[in-house]
Structures are given as structure tokens and as C-alpha cells.
Design an enzyme around this catalytic site. Structure first.
Site, PDB file in Angstrom:
ATOM      1  N   LEU A  39       0.863  -1.180   0.000  1.00 50.95           N
ATOM      2  CA  LEU A  39       0.000   0.000   0.000  1.00 50.95           C
ATOM      3  C   LEU A  39       0.897   1.227   0.000  1.00 50.95           C
ATOM      4  CD1 LEU A  39      -2.667  -0.985   2.684  1.00 50.95           C
ATOM      5  CD2 LEU A  39      -3.029  -0.737   0.240  1.00 50.95           C
ATOM      6  N   ASP A  40       0.632   2.173  -0.882  1.00 55.07           N
ATOM      7  CA  ASP A  40       1.410   3.409  -0.916  1.00 55.07           C
ATOM      8  C   ASP A  40       1.287   4.135   0.414  1.00 55.07           C
ATOM      9  OD1 ASP A  40       2.394   3.293  -3.558  1.00 55.07           O
ATOM     10  OD2 ASP A  40       0.442   3.922  -4.335  1.00 55.07           O
TER      11      ASP A  40
END
Length: 93
Positions: A39-40
Site C-alpha cells: 500500500l502506498d
């Protein structure tokens, strides 16, 4: 000594990277620790953290269906195409 082996569901907040979460988990356990999907830093959501022998099922977890909720601003252009980018143009909508 028995090694811990499990999958932990982490509600990752905006800010830390997926590896930041893994690094924190490594401080508390012995053995392998990994995650199923990145996940960024600007994204929040479910991050599956695998500990011990559970790391062997990462391919299975990565193949599971995923859903995304997002907010879109049509006509906006940024330098990176991501929220952290600088807004460089906004078209009339």
C-alpha cells in the site's frame, strides 16, 4: 521453542509504508515477516502481515480479489499522478 506462525490483518493508516509496518512486526517476533501486497504511504487499508511459516502462503494471499475505494477529482493534473504530487493544472469541469 515454538516459532509463531500466523497472518495478521493490519489496518494501515495513511503515512507509514508497508515495509514500515513489517519492520515494526519484526521487532516483536523472531523469524520471517512479510506482507501480501504493498500500500502506498498515502493509502490506508488492509495489509496482511505474515509471520513465520505463514510467509509460505504469500502467493495465495496475493491472488485473492481486492477492492478499492477512491476519490477522484476530474480535470486535475499533478506532477506525479499521486496525491503527494504538486497540482500543476486544473481543467474546468
Amino acid at each position: 521453542m515454538t516459532m509463531l506462525s500466523c497472518v495478521v490483518s493490519v489496518d494501515k493508516p495513511v503515512g507509514p509504508t508497508s515495509f514500515d509496518i513489517v519492520r515494526a512486526a519484526r521487532r516483536g517476533v523472531r523469524g520471517r515477516v512479510g506482507h501480501a501486497g504493498t500500500l502506498d504511504p498515502f493509502a490506508s487499508g488492509l495489509l496482511l502481515v505474515m509471520i513465520g511459516h505463514a510467509t509460505r502462503i504469500s502467493n495465495i494471499l496475493m491472488a485473492l480479489p481486492k477492492e478499492y475505494d477512491l476519490t477522484v477529482q476530474f480535470g486535475a493534473v499533478s506532477t506525479t499522478a499521486d496525491p503527494p504530487g504538486t497540482s500543476c493544472r486544473r481543467a474546468a469541469t
